[in-house]
Enzyme design. Structure first.
Site, PDB file in Angstrom:
ATOM      1  CG  HIS A 374      -9.205  -8.991   2.343  1.00 33.59           C
ATOM      2  ND1 HIS A 374      -8.463  -9.280   3.409  1.00 33.59           N
ATOM      3  CD2 HIS A 374      -9.424 -10.252   2.056  1.00 33.59           C
ATOM      4  CE1 HIS A 374      -8.292 -10.315   3.901  1.00 33.59           C
ATOM      5  NE2 HIS A 374      -8.959 -10.947   2.777  1.00 33.59           N
ATOM      6  CE  LYS A 567       0.761   2.403   5.201  1.00 29.94           C
ATOM      7  NZ  LYS A 567      -0.104   1.728   6.262  1.00 29.94           N
ATOM      8  NE  ARG A 568       2.111  -3.334  -3.920  1.00 27.73           N
ATOM      9  CZ  ARG A 568       1.902  -4.350  -4.791  1.00 27.73           C
ATOM     10  NH1 ARG A 568       2.134  -5.558  -4.526  1.00 27.73           N
ATOM     11  NH2 ARG A 568       1.491  -4.108  -5.919  1.00 27.73           N
ATOM     12  CE  LYS A 573      -2.055   0.191   0.589  1.00 27.64           C
ATOM     13  NZ  LYS A 573      -2.583  -0.658   2.020  1.00 27.64           N
ATOM     14  CB  THR A 678      -1.797  -6.303   9.170  1.00 27.14           C
ATOM     15  OG1 THR A 678      -1.435  -6.198   7.774  1.00 27.14           O
ATOM     16  CG2 THR A 678      -3.357  -6.848   9.164  1.00 27.14           C
ATOM     17  CE  LYS A 682       2.173  -7.174   9.835  1.00 29.41           C
ATOM     18  NZ  LYS A 682       2.324  -7.610   8.550  1.00 29.41           N
TER      19      LYS A 682
HETATM   20  O1  HBZ Z   1      -5.869  -6.784   3.145  1.00 27.86           O
HETATM   21  C1  HBZ Z   1      -5.620  -5.620   2.190  1.00 27.86           C
HETATM   22  C2  HBZ Z   1      -6.216  -4.310   2.597  1.00 27.86           C
HETATM   23  O2  HBZ Z   1      -6.047  -3.230   1.967  1.00 27.86           O
HETATM   24  C3  HBZ Z   1      -5.796  -4.012   4.090  1.00 27.86           C
HETATM   25  O3  HBZ Z   1      -6.504  -2.765   4.560  1.00 27.86           O
HETATM   26  C4  HBZ Z   1      -6.052  -5.226   5.099  1.00 27.86           C
HETATM   27  O4  HBZ Z   1      -5.699  -5.159   6.328  1.00 27.86           O
HETATM   28  C5  HBZ Z   1      -5.466  -6.536   4.274  1.00 27.86           C
HETATM   29  C6  HBZ Z   1      -5.857  -7.723   5.049  1.00 27.86           C
HETATM   30  O5  HBZ Z   1      -7.193  -7.799   5.454  1.00 27.86           O
HETATM   31  N1  HBZ Z   1      -5.881  -5.894   1.095  1.00 27.86           N
HETATM   32  C7  HBZ Z   1      -5.054  -6.367  -0.058  1.00 27.86           C
HETATM   33  O6  HBZ Z   1      -3.747  -6.735   0.434  1.00 27.86           O
HETATM   34  N2  HBZ Z   1      -5.523  -6.834  -1.126  1.00 27.86           N
HETATM   35  C8  HBZ Z   1      -4.665  -7.585  -2.224  1.00 27.86           C
HETATM   36  O7  HBZ Z   1      -3.553  -7.716  -2.038  1.00 27.86           O
HETATM   37  C9  HBZ Z   1      -5.295  -7.719  -3.500  1.00 27.86           C
HETATM   38  C10 HBZ Z   1      -4.514  -8.622  -4.344  1.00 27.86           C
HETATM   39  C11 HBZ Z   1      -4.976  -8.981  -5.449  1.00 27.86           C
HETATM   40  C12 HBZ Z   1      -6.429  -8.615  -5.950  1.00 27.86           C
HETATM   41  C13 HBZ Z   1      -7.045  -7.625  -5.102  1.00 27.86           C
HETATM   42  C14 HBZ Z   1      -6.332  -7.123  -3.764  1.00 27.86           C
HETATM   43  O8  HBZ Z   1      -6.886  -8.829  -6.981  1.00 27.86           O
END
Ligand code: HBZ
Length: 839
Positions: A374, A567-568, A573, A678, A682
């Site tokens: 991801h 978003k976060r 971002k 995502t 939406k």
């Molecule tokens: O995953 C997100 C990406 O930033 C986003 O672009 C993508 O659309 C989405 C679904 O594929 N990544 C995350 O949300 N990542 C995390 O939340 C995360 C949580 C804990 C971690 C590393 C990443 O240790």
């Protein structure tokens, strides 16, 4: 047991276990029954929350019937299943979704209203299940909805955290975090399976012996153990009887162990051990796209993967098949590297406990697992220090070293004498101390690796997994562009638009086949239709304006252009760039004559999102947004021309209000950094236009809706490195407009400028890693194009309709079908009233 019963007893059971009817009267009776028995309340002494509890319990009864029926039929059919391993499932609220998916929303609403409650208020009494950070966790939730809807035999496995993502409050402009004790009022959406209790070991040592054939055997003797208790969360499909399951594990102390300490007279130690055991599933780590590296996080990962694999293997063993059939019965998808230990655990169980040869075991392992990446951000790559890992999981460390050795030997054979290559590809990074690279382990242990949008899947092949593509070949590395469920993100969140679409298309098939939305395209030229379309958008903006009034105490006009970035909060971002542009816009308005102001397009700029508690720069961005809002919103020279709000505690249920209400939303990451996104999908699905960079899924959205319906700006992914280089070594001056904005901050226009010094220094020449300065001029230009386009409301409405009409590709139904066909090799099975049917 059943076999021993007389025929009458069996018949009695069958007669009594018939499903409850779903007519108005039966449903009202079941609600009141729960009020007077389960809740032990007097029928009249009720508030919205107790009404919610009763309706939830009644809904739950119906969910459980479906769950039982589905799982019973699947046990008999014993098809190949997919297991989706995710440390996060960001489900949000369940009641509205469950009722809509089961087709019971109408009758429940009628029943609830007749009982004197407002259905919307009742629905809003539910707290979110917020067991996730952001995109990754919500993706897992959307995929579970689609898997259930499409009748795939699928289970999710995760952790049942006592505390989900923290609650965010804004105090003096700063983010403060509060615990999210979501289980305070009991959780009707889970079934505790207190009988399913699995021992999970930690620490200790490895015993090595020779067996009778002279083969070395390894036996891990853990120093201590905890119990994993199962909690099942039913996931009903839309328009099907099928109901899938997410099994979440909770940690509990092992009875035997605290008894040992207790009997040794060490009462305090036994209590301490118990506390340590419960701590494992106590809290969700609040980092998104960064690696914390904490021992407790590693414990969570092992606890969860070991319990899940034990459960999966127990289910497999019931069928009395050969181990070599395992990959024909089981597909396991790794949601990022968090569950990568499952690879090692399966190898350990097959070799150490089931006595398979290393090679036979490894063949089974690699045919079972597939891995989704991801992110390409270096700070997010999971690495575990070898000494810490060895202390917690000594046998697993040996296995990882063996996996690595055999792997590197094969690489050496294919590409002899390339030491640099072996170093780069090794699962072990030679640092002080050594580090385990979980992404490398995940690639080596899986048969397929995928990115989450076309650009991202391409990028990982060129960057982090480049050497692996050379070694394994292209076929192992595939793209699976993300998707979202149209049930929650249109039907549920935007009921009026959903109704208009159904009315216009003549049926609701689009809810299961989103490409049917294309049928809206021919309504674009119909002025009457556009009027209805625009009226619904306006209602959704009014709804958001009310939320803004309640949460931020700011009045905004629903006639202004609603510009949203939720978003976060993360540097990549670029919420910082957005607020810097807002300052630019503010300064421009301030410099205008009254006549000039008359032609300014009024805007409401909405921000929302949480920053990781330890992410100092991200938290400063929140503070800056709030300081700018405080100044702009009370400036009489600006009035309704510009309003800025930061909506606190952004979560799934707030998103359901925000997403349908955008005119424009911002997806403005530095090209190549946002794997997919995502929320872009939406917003566009709900007829909101987007302003964005050529990044992640924005590119594919552009391809689907056409370049006239999207505002694109900024550099391209393959220009980023050159731009960074130029900036570092060639003294590229800061963009002049940006310079003006920075000067205004430094003059103290928005609170004490000292506060923002660390933030501003991320931009000083040579350091602007996310290329805000490089993209600023084109960002301003794109914003001007937005204003100009919005002036023509009829044309804007056409664009809005075309957006929705062309979003078929981004359904999570399409995405999970691709996974099912191309990675998991599983088929749908439809649940029927009795027996089962192979679809
Ligand atoms: O995953 C997100 C990406 O930033 C986003 O672009 C993508 O659309 C989405 C679904 O594929 N990544 C995350 O949300 N990542 C995390 O939340 C995360 C949580 C804990 C971690 C590393 C990443 O240790």
């Amino acid at each position: 047991e059943k076999a021993k019963w007389p025929k009458e007893t069996v018949q009695l059971w069958e007669q009594l276990s018939k499903k409850e009817a779903n007519d108005l009267h039966t449903i009202q009776k079941s609600i009141v029954h729960h009020v007077t028995t389960t809740l032990a309340r007097a029928a009249y002494n009720m508030d919205n929350f107790s009404a919610y509890q009763a309706v939830a319990l009644s809904t739950r009864d119906r969910l459980i019937s479906r769950w039982n029926e589905t799982q019973g039929q699947l046990s008999k059919a014993d098809p190949k299943r997919v297991y989706y391993l995710s440390l996060e499932f960001l489900l949000g609220r369940s009641m509205d979704n469950a009722l809509l998916n089961m087709g019971l929303k109408g009758v429940y609403s009628q029943g609830v209203e007749q009982l004197g409650f407002n259905m919307e208020d009742v629905i809003e009494s539910e707290v979110d299940a917020a067991l996730g950070n952001g995109g990754l966790g919500r993706l897992a939730a959307c995929y579970m909805d689609s898997l259930a809807t499409l009748d795939y035999p699928a289970w999710g496995y995760g952790l049942r955290y006592n505390y989900g993502i923290f609650q965010q409050r804004i105090v003096d402009g700063y983010q403060t975090e509060y615990p999210d004790y979501w289980l305070n009022f009991d959780n009707p959406w889970e079934l505790p399976r207190l009988d399913i209790s699995i021992p999970i070991g930690f620490g200790g040592h490895v015993q090595t012996t020779q067996d009778e054939y002279g083969v070395t055997r390894h036996n891990w003797i853990p120093a201590n153990s905890v119990q994993a208790i199962a909690y099942d969360v039913p996931i009903p499909g839309y328009g099907t009887e099928n109901c899938n399951n997410i099994r979440l594990w909770r940690s509990k102390p092992t009875r035997v162990f605290d008894l040992t300490s207790f009997n040794e007279g060490n009462y305090e130690k036994s209590v301490e051990d118990a506390t340590q055991a419960e701590k494992i599933t106590s809290v969700l780590y609040p980092n998104d796209n960064t690696m914390a590296g904490k021992e407790l996080r590693l414990k969570q990962q092992y606890f969860w993967t070991a319990a899940s694999l034990y459960d999966i293997m127990r289910r497999f063993k019931k069928s009395m098949r050969e181990w070599s059939d395992f990959p024909d019965q089981v597909a396991i998808q790794l949601n990022d590297t968090h569950p990568t230990l499952a690879i090692v655990e399966l190898q350990r169980l097959l070799v150490d406990e089931e006595m398979l040869s290393w090679d036979d075991a490894w063949d089974i392992v690699t045919r079972t697992f597939a891995f989704t990446n991801h992110t390409v951000l270096p700070e997010a790559m999971e690495k575990w220090s070898v000494p810490m890992f060895e202390y917690l999981l000594p046998r697993h460390l040996q296995i990882i070293f063996d996996i690595n050795l055999f792997f590197l030997q094969k690489v050496e054979k294919k590409f002899p004498n390339d030491r640099g290559l072996l170093n780069r590809m090794s699962i072990i990074e030679e640092a002080q101390p050594q580090q385990i690279r979980m992404a490398h382990l995940a690639v080596v242990g899986s048969h397929k690796v995928n990115g989450v949008a076309a650009l991202h899947s391409d990028l990982i092949k060129k960057t982090i997994f480049h050497d692996f593509v050379d070694y394994y070949g292209e076929e192992k590395f595939v793209n699976k562009t993300n998707g979202i469920t149209p049930r929650r993100w249109l039907h549920q969140a935007n009921p009026q638009l959903s109704a208009l679409i159904t009315e216009t298309l003549g049926n609701d098939r689009w809810l299961k086949e989103l490409s049917q939305l294309r049928g809206l395209d021919k309504k674009v030229e119909n002025a009457e239709f556009r009027k209805k379309w625009t009226a619904i958008k306006r209602l959704n903006k009014v709804r958001l304006a009310e939320l803004i009034k309640t949460r931020c105490d700011v009045e905004v006009s629903p006639d202004a252009l609603f510009d949203i970035q939720v978003k976060r909060i993360h540097e990549y971002k670029r919420q910082f760039m957005n607020i810097l542009y807002v300052i630019h816009r503010y300064r421009t308005i301030k410099s205008m004559t009254a006549a000039q102001k008359a032609s300014v397009q009024p805007r409401v700029v909405v921000f929302g999102g949480k920053a990781a508690p330890g992410y100092y720069i991200a938290k400063l961005v929140i503070k800056l947004i709030n300081s700018v809002a405080a100044v702009v919103n009370q400036d009489p020279a600006v009035g309704d021309l510009l309003k800025v709000v930061f909506v606190p505690d952004y979560n799934v249920s707030v998103a359901e209000i925000i997403v349908p209400a955008s005119d424009i939303s911002q997806h403005i990451s530095t090209a190549g950094t946002e794997a997919s996104g995502t929320s872009n999908m939406k917003f566009v699905l709900n007829g909101g236009l987007i302003i964005g960079t050529m990044d992640g899924a924005n590119i594919e959205i552009l391809e689907e809706i056409g370049e006239d319906n999207i505002f694109i700006f900024g550099c391209l992914a393959d220009e980023v490195e050159d731009l960074r280089h130029a900036q570092r070594y060639r003294n590229v001056p800061m963009d002049p407009a940006l310079q003006g904005v920075i000067s205004a901050i430094e003059r103290g226009t928005f609170d004490d400028p000292k506060i923002y010094q660390p933030l501003i220094s991320t931009l000083t020449v040579g350091k602007d890693f996310y290329l805000i300065s490089a993209d600023f001029a084109s960002y301003i230009a794109a914003n001007q194009q937005v204003d100009a386009a919005y002036k023509d409301q009829e044309e804007w409405a056409k664009k809005s309709i075309r957006c929705t009409a062309n979003m078929g590709k981004f359904s999570s139904d399409r995405a999970v079908k691709e996974y099912a066909d191309q990675i998991w090799n599983i088929k749908p099975i439809s649940v029927v009233d009795e027996g089962y049917l192979q679809a």
